[in-house]
Enzyme design. Structure first.
Site, PDB file in Angstrom:
ATOM      1  N   THR A 200       0.922  -1.361  -0.084  1.00  0.00           N
ATOM      2  CA  THR A 200       0.204   0.017  -0.016  1.00  0.00           C
ATOM      3  C   THR A 200       0.958   0.985  -0.093  1.00  0.00           C
ATOM      4  O   THR A 200       1.841   1.449   1.037  1.00  0.00           O
ATOM      5  CB  THR A 200      -0.818   0.119   1.200  1.00  0.00           C
ATOM      6  OG1 THR A 200      -1.466  -1.161   1.365  1.00  0.00           O
ATOM      7  CG2 THR A 200      -1.882   1.227   1.053  1.00  0.00           C
ATOM      8  N   MET A 319       0.463  -2.480   3.901  1.00  0.00           N
ATOM      9  CA  MET A 319      -0.476  -3.318   4.964  1.00  0.00           C
ATOM     10  C   MET A 319      -0.007  -4.858   5.149  1.00  0.00           C
ATOM     11  O   MET A 319       0.422  -5.529   4.563  1.00  0.00           O
ATOM     12  CB  MET A 319      -1.866  -3.044   4.560  1.00  0.00           C
ATOM     13  CG  MET A 319      -2.952  -3.704   5.680  1.00  0.00           C
ATOM     14  SD  MET A 319      -3.342  -2.280   6.712  1.00  0.00           S
ATOM     15  CE  MET A 319      -4.020  -0.917   5.691  1.00  0.00           C
ATOM     16  N   ASP A 322       3.883  -8.911   4.844  1.00  0.00           N
ATOM     17  CA  ASP A 322       4.458  -9.812   3.844  1.00  0.00           C
ATOM     18  C   ASP A 322       6.051  -9.059   3.780  1.00  0.00           C
ATOM     19  O   ASP A 322       6.191  -8.055   3.807  1.00  0.00           O
ATOM     20  CB  ASP A 322       3.723  -9.301   2.579  1.00  0.00           C
ATOM     21  CG  ASP A 322       4.479 -10.617   1.495  1.00  0.00           C
ATOM     22  OD1 ASP A 322       4.961 -11.593   1.738  1.00  0.00           O
ATOM     23  OD2 ASP A 322       4.525  -9.875   0.242  1.00  0.00           O
TER      24      ASP A 322
END
Length: 385
Positions: A200, A319, A322
């Site tokens: 993001t 976000m 990961d």
């Protein structure tokens, strides 16, 4: 709805889409529908009175389309975060990249049908983006950000096919904890590769970094940007136009070489394969990791396995988590790891988790990231000697 909710203006020539997006906004804690407009011209006239903090914008509209609206905002000094509603098509991807170049902050794909699961997924993503960019806008203006609120039961208020109310993700406001004290097994070696994971806020962050990156960067760069299939080709082309290095969407068997930036295609993981004559890139469609394909963790794991302390890992705005685990494999092997800092991240999620895990050599503001990557690369390849 609380008066301190983030106010949103929805701009789309489709009454159906205006209604759908409007109801998603109205059904979300911490968000407020400021108004709707059927094209860019009407939106411009409504901004002074409605005072929106985020705009959700269609691109193909009569009289004044989305790109023309963004250009008009720049001319008039209107500095609001604009999230683009993008169609899934080659033409849609190209126009979306033009919109990002014209000042849009991010994009989301329009739902292609009325299937409840698809609409809910779109709703979740849209709400995340609006909260992230709305809070960032408020932070820049020195205004209080929206805190998560308890869910309200909107099923009685909305048809069953409409998304249930969502709350803002808490992680975008939680400050980082003191990082774990972890000592790498080795010291940095001769740098051979750079791997970047980002989500993001990534499109514009990468535009900034790669418009400023050193033209003589002595090592190749591999990037995982969470982006839908069909968009990464145009995104790579848009970066290639502003970057002094070659940027392309990765293809299976691509040679990993100095001066080349390879971006993972949407819906494909990327890994590296070392050969005697050259290092090559591999694509696969193994199951998603951390809910993502491509996954930054998949890339970092492969780079650490093949290059160890001769690698650099960079984890940026995004976000979730990961990449936050396997960037640690690069760090533990003795490689350099950079994390985008809280203040400059649209969402301080992925880099925060990596930092708290103790896996980050240095936190870096987006304004300094290009120079920091370039300077470390020069230092670790003997370019500063």
């Amino acid at each position: 709805m609380s008066s301190d909710a983030i106010s949103v203006l929805v701009v789309d020539d489709s009454a159906l889409m205006r209604n759908l997006v409007g109801r998603i906004i109205e059904g979300a804690d911490g968000l407020r529908l400021a108004g709707k407009a059927m094209n860019g011209k009407f939106a411009l006239s409504k901004i002074p009175n409605l005072k929106p903090e985020v705009i959700v914008l269609d691109l193909e509209m009569p009289e004044m389309n989305g790109v023309e609206f963004l250009q008009a905002c720049q001319e008039q000094g209107i500095d609001l975060p604009v999230i683009v509603l993008s169609a899934v098509a080659k033409k849609g991807a190209k126009i979306t990249m033009e919109a990002l170049a014209a000042g849009a902050v991010d994009f989301i794909m329009k739902p292609q049908g009325a299937a409840p699961d698809e609409v809910r997924n779109i709703a979740d993503h849209l709400i995340e983006l609006v909260h992230s960019y709305g809070n960032r806008y408020r932070k820049r203006r020195g205004e209080p950000m929206v805190k998560p609120a308890k869910r309200r039961d909107v099923l009685k208020e909305r048809p069953a096919e409409m998304p249930v109310n969502r709350k803002a993700p808490a992680e975008i406001r939680r400050p980082a904890a003191i990082p774990k004290d972890i000592t790498p097994k080795d010291t940095p070696g001769q740098l051979e590769i750079i791997a970047i994971g980002i989500s993001t806020g990534g499109p514009n962050a990468l535009r900034k970094v790669f418009s400023e990156i050193s033209s003589d960067l002595p090592v190749p760069v591999l990037i995982v940007q969470h982006m839908p299939a069909g968009f990464t080709l145009e995104f790579a082309r848009s970066l290639d136009r502003i970057c002094p290095l070659e940027v392309k969407e990765a293809a299976d068997g691509d040679i990993i070489k100095k001066g080349r930036v390879l971006i993972a295609p949407g819906d494909f993981h990327i890994t590296v394969e070392k050969r005697k004559l050259a290092n090559i890139l591999r694509l696969n469609q193994d199951p998603p990791m951390n809910g993502h394909r491509p996954s930054a963790d998949v890339l970092f794991e492969s780079v650490a396995k093949n290059f160890g302390n001769r690698a650099m890992g960079v984890i940026m705005t995004g976000m979730g988590r990961d990449g936050a685990r396997n960037i640690g494999e690069i760090y533990m092997a003795g490689g350099i790891t950079l994390g985008q800092d809280d203040a400059s991240s649209v969402v301080y999620g992925m880099p925060r988790v990596a930092y708290e895990n103790g896996f980050i050599t240095e936190q870096v503001a987006i304004e300094d990231m290009a120079e920091k990557i370039s300077s470390w690369a020069r230092k670790l390849t003997g370019g500063d000697e």
